[in-house]
Design a protein around this motif. Structure first.
Motif, PDB file in Angstrom:
ATOM      1  N   LEU A 185       1.715  19.055   8.888  1.00  0.00           N
ATOM      2  CA  LEU A 185       1.195  17.782   9.380  1.00  0.00           C
ATOM      3  C   LEU A 185       0.811  16.907   8.192  1.00  0.00           C
ATOM      4  N   VAL A 186       1.335  15.699   8.182  1.00  0.00           N
ATOM      5  CA  VAL A 186       1.067  14.752   7.092  1.00  0.00           C
ATOM      6  C   VAL A 186       0.353  13.532   7.662  1.00  0.00           C
ATOM      7  N   SER A 187      -0.756  13.169   7.059  1.00  0.00           N
ATOM      8  CA  SER A 187      -1.474  11.947   7.431  1.00  0.00           C
ATOM      9  C   SER A 187      -1.348  10.973   6.265  1.00  0.00           C
ATOM     10  N   GLN A 188      -0.594   9.907   6.475  1.00  0.00           N
ATOM     11  CA  GLN A 188      -0.314   8.958   5.411  1.00  0.00           C
ATOM     12  C   GLN A 188      -0.992   7.616   5.684  1.00  0.00           C
ATOM     13  N   THR A 189      -1.887   7.207   4.795  1.00  0.00           N
ATOM     14  CA  THR A 189      -2.553   5.912   4.933  1.00  0.00           C
ATOM     15  C   THR A 189      -1.637   4.801   4.429  1.00  0.00           C
ATOM     16  N   ALA A 190      -1.896   3.593   4.903  1.00  0.00           N
ATOM     17  CA  ALA A 190      -1.099   2.435   4.492  1.00  0.00           C
ATOM     18  C   ALA A 190      -1.385   2.092   3.032  1.00  0.00           C
ATOM     19  N   LEU A 191      -0.332   1.749   2.318  1.00  0.00           N
ATOM     20  CA  LEU A 191      -0.458   1.347   0.915  1.00  0.00           C
ATOM     21  C   LEU A 191      -0.500  -0.173   0.835  1.00  0.00           C
ATOM     22  N   THR A 192      -1.482  -0.702   0.142  1.00  0.00           N
ATOM     23  CA  THR A 192      -1.601  -2.151  -0.056  1.00  0.00           C
ATOM     24  C   THR A 192      -1.200  -2.485  -1.485  1.00  0.00           C
ATOM     25  N   ILE A 193      -0.177  -3.289  -1.619  1.00  0.00           N
ATOM     26  CA  ILE A 193       0.304  -3.707  -2.935  1.00  0.00           C
ATOM     27  C   ILE A 193       0.176  -5.223  -2.998  1.00  0.00           C
ATOM     28  N   ALA A 194      -0.581  -5.705  -3.975  1.00  0.00           N
ATOM     29  CA  ALA A 194      -0.884  -7.135  -4.017  1.00  0.00           C
ATOM     30  C   ALA A 194      -1.019  -7.628  -5.448  1.00  0.00           C
ATOM     31  N   GLY A 195      -0.970  -8.928  -5.589  1.00  0.00           N
ATOM     32  CA  GLY A 195      -1.176  -9.583  -6.880  1.00  0.00           C
ATOM     33  C   GLY A 195      -1.499 -11.045  -6.634  1.00  0.00           C
ATOM     34  N   TYR A 196      -2.175 -11.664  -7.605  1.00  0.00           N
ATOM     35  CA  TYR A 196      -2.505 -13.075  -7.426  1.00  0.00           C
ATOM     36  C   TYR A 196      -2.317 -13.837  -8.726  1.00  0.00           C
ATOM     37  N   GLU A 333      11.643   6.824   5.722  1.00  0.00           N
ATOM     38  CA  GLU A 333      11.463   5.562   6.416  1.00  0.00           C
ATOM     39  C   GLU A 333      10.298   4.802   5.786  1.00  0.00           C
ATOM     40  N   LEU A 334      10.431   3.481   5.741  1.00  0.00           N
ATOM     41  CA  LEU A 334       9.369   2.623   5.230  1.00  0.00           C
ATOM     42  C   LEU A 334       8.822   1.836   6.418  1.00  0.00           C
ATOM     43  N   LEU A 335       7.613   2.188   6.835  1.00  0.00           N
ATOM     44  CA  LEU A 335       6.973   1.526   7.967  1.00  0.00           C
ATOM     45  C   LEU A 335       6.157   0.350   7.455  1.00  0.00           C
ATOM     46  N   VAL A 336       6.475  -0.845   7.919  1.00  0.00           N
ATOM     47  CA  VAL A 336       5.831  -2.065   7.424  1.00  0.00           C
ATOM     48  C   VAL A 336       4.654  -2.430   8.327  1.00  0.00           C
ATOM     49  N   VAL A 337       3.461  -2.376   7.758  1.00  0.00           N
ATOM     50  CA  VAL A 337       2.250  -2.780   8.477  1.00  0.00           C
ATOM     51  C   VAL A 337       2.082  -4.293   8.400  1.00  0.00           C
ATOM     52  N   GLU A 338       2.230  -4.825   7.212  1.00  0.00           N
ATOM     53  CA  GLU A 338       2.125  -6.268   6.990  1.00  0.00           C
ATOM     54  C   GLU A 338       3.228  -6.680   6.030  1.00  0.00           C
ATOM     55  N   ASP A 339       4.120  -7.521   6.505  1.00  0.00           N
ATOM     56  CA  ASP A 339       5.254  -7.937   5.685  1.00  0.00           C
ATOM     57  C   ASP A 339       4.769  -8.743   4.488  1.00  0.00           C
ATOM     58  N   LEU A 340       5.606  -8.800   3.461  1.00  0.00           N
ATOM     59  CA  LEU A 340       5.250  -9.525   2.246  1.00  0.00           C
ATOM     60  C   LEU A 340       4.995 -10.986   2.573  1.00  0.00           C
ATOM     61  N   ASN A 341       3.800 -11.467   2.206  1.00  0.00           N
ATOM     62  CA  ASN A 341       3.466 -12.866   2.431  1.00  0.00           C
ATOM     63  C   ASN A 341       2.702 -13.412   1.248  1.00  0.00           C
ATOM     64  N   VAL A 342       2.761 -14.716   1.083  1.00  0.00           N
ATOM     65  CA  VAL A 342       2.073 -15.410  -0.002  1.00  0.00           C
ATOM     66  C   VAL A 342       1.143 -16.441   0.606  1.00  0.00           C
ATOM     67  N   GLU A 343      -0.144 -16.406   0.220  1.00  0.00           N
ATOM     68  CA  GLU A 343      -1.146 -17.322   0.739  1.00  0.00           C
ATOM     69  C   GLU A 343      -1.806 -18.087  -0.397  1.00  0.00           C
ATOM     70  N   ILE A 344      -2.245 -19.300  -0.104  1.00  0.00           N
ATOM     71  CA  ILE A 344      -2.926 -20.148  -1.084  1.00  0.00           C
ATOM     72  C   ILE A 344      -4.321 -20.460  -0.563  1.00  0.00           C
ATOM     73  N   GLY A 345      -5.335 -20.237  -1.386  1.00  0.00           N
ATOM     74  CA  GLY A 345      -6.707 -20.503  -0.976  1.00  0.00           C
ATOM     75  C   GLY A 345      -7.620 -20.602  -2.175  1.00  0.00           C
ATOM     76  N   VAL A 364       2.464  -1.141   3.498  1.00  0.00           N
ATOM     77  CA  VAL A 364       3.519  -0.281   4.029  1.00  0.00           C
ATOM     78  C   VAL A 364       3.026   1.153   4.119  1.00  0.00           C
ATOM     79  N   VAL A 365       3.749   1.946   4.927  1.00  0.00           N
ATOM     80  CA  VAL A 365       3.493   3.385   5.031  1.00  0.00           C
ATOM     81  C   VAL A 365       4.817   4.098   4.784  1.00  0.00           C
ATOM     82  N   PRO A 366       5.001   4.735   3.626  1.00  0.00           N
ATOM     83  CA  PRO A 366       6.239   5.485   3.377  1.00  0.00           C
ATOM     84  C   PRO A 366       6.176   6.854   4.039  1.00  0.00           C
ATOM     85  N   THR A 367       7.301   7.310   4.561  1.00  0.00           N
ATOM     86  CA  THR A 367       7.349   8.634   5.182  1.00  0.00           C
ATOM     87  C   THR A 367       8.514   9.435   4.606  1.00  0.00           C
ATOM     88  N   PHE A 368       8.294  10.743   4.488  1.00  0.00           N
ATOM     89  CA  PHE A 368       9.307  11.695   4.011  1.00  0.00           C
ATOM     90  C   PHE A 368       9.252  12.872   4.976  1.00  0.00           C
TER      91      PHE A 368
END
Length: 380
Positions: A185-196, A333-345, A364-368
């Motif tokens: 049993l594998v429990s995989q948390t979502a990975l957040t990759i960001a930059g500004y 499989e690459l499960l997308v939680v939040e697609d790549l987006n760019v915000e200005i604030g 994203v959540v990668p699965t193997f």
């Protein structure tokens, strides 16, 4: 005689009904006419007020620039041209009700005249900004993608092998061979990759090309970080989860990859993708035949092949140099939680510094799903 009387009575009733309807319609028409007259009168009053206001502005401009008197209720002496501060204060008073309901409001206050700090007034136009393209190479191109929406973690079972094996029944009535697949049993948390990135408000408003360049650069940077995370990140990484294998026969990457395909097929997998560094793929595509000197990948001016022995080729800068990753993509499989987006604030003191923050983010959540579905091959 009775029949004629009945017909006459029906006609009289119908006539009475028509008269009542016409009277009602006439009353409604009178009401509409009155509304139109009232509206016309209101519009005429508005036009009159506009003309009076225009005349007042003209008189103020013609009377010069007397200094503002802050003690005056009109925020300036009668007939004077208000200072910039007086104009701001006047707008604040005029919008006091709105400011009581919101925490921030923007005023557009135009100065009476803008001094030029250069000897010659000039208009500068942007000629464009250069930047790399938005698409970045990486192992993520080998993953099938599925969107799952708001999710913080995924639980799934990873196949690890078989216990026992099927066999011929020794005799009628004898016990049959037991086969049991094993899973973890594998429990995989979502990975957040960001930059500004920071950009001045002036550049944001005046140079759309610069904004676009930063947008593109952020996307490339995030894609490169994703490639590194999928290959060797804390979630496990394909390079770590893959089964290591060193060829005993072949010293070339292409041949060693083909050997891995045969090995994986014997284990029940269907490998369909190879992942390698761009430099290693270049060496394969520029290989020449001994003697004739012809390119093995085809004519020199022909498009470069995107397949290796029938398998899809994916380029990744973070694959180990001199090695090739062979993958059965049906098991990843690459499960997308939040697609790549760019915000200005705004962030922290950006508002007072007249700076804006451009943020790019991906979750994203990668699965193997099966041990043995990827092999990291080292040539002999």
């Amino acid at each position: 005689m009775t029949m004629e009387f009945g017909i006459q009575q029906a006609l009289d009733g119908f006539k009475s009904t028509v008269i009542e309807r016409l009277s009602s319609i006439e009353k409604k028409t009178d009401g509409v006419d009155q509304i139109a007259k009232d509206t016309k009168g209101e519009l005429e009053n508005i036009r009159t007020k506009q003309r009076e206001f225009a005349d007042q502005l003209l008189q103020i401009e013609q009377k010069g620039t007397a200094p503002a008197d802050w003690s005056h209720n009109d925020y300036g002496t009668p007939g004077s041209r208000d200072s910039m501060g007086a104009k701001v204060w006047k707008e604040i008073r005029a919008n006091s009700e709105i400011m009581a309901k919101v925490d921030k409001i923007r005023f557009e206050i135009k100065a009476a005249g803008d001094p030029l700090t250069t000897a010659v007034a000039r208009t500068v136009q942007s000629a464009g900004v250069g930047s790399p393209g938005p698409m970045a190479i990486g192992v993520h191109n080998a993953f099938p993608v599925r969107y799952i929406g708001a999710t913080s973690a995924i639980e799934y079972s990873r196949y690890t092998g078989l216990e026992g094996a099927a066999a011929l029944q020794s005799a009628e009535g004898a016990a049959k061979a037991a086969v049991r697949p094993t899973f973890t049993l594998v429990s995989q948390t979502a990975l957040t990759i960001a930059g500004y990135s920071k950009i001045s408000k002036q550049a944001l408003n005046d140079q759309q090309e610069l904004t676009r360049a930063i947008d593109v650069t952020l996307r490339r940077s995030i894609a490169k970080a994703l490639d590194s995370e999928l290959n060797s990140g804390a979630w496990g990484g394909l390079l770590t989860l893959a089964t290591a294998y060193t060829s005993l026969v072949y010293d070339g990457l292409a041949d060693a990859a083909s050997e891995a395909v045969a090995t994986m097929q014997e284990a029940g997998f269907v490998p369909d993708t190879v992942v390698m560094r761009p430099a290693d793929w270049l060496a394969i595509t520029t290989a020449k035949a001994t003697g004739s000197g012809e390119y093995l990948s085809g004519a020199y001016l022909a498009p470069l092949p995107e397949l290796l022995r029938g398998m899809k080729v994916v380029l990744s800068p973070t694959v180990t140099a001199g090695k090739v990753l062979v993958v059965d993509s049906s098991q990843i499989e690459l499960l997308v939680v939040e697609d790549l987006n760019v915000e200005i604030g705004t962030d922290a003191d950006d508002f007072t510094k007249n700076v804006r923050t451009i943020l790019g983010e991906l979750r994203v959540v990668p699965t193997f799903r099966a041990v043995g579905a990827a092999r990291l091959i080292t040539p002999a």
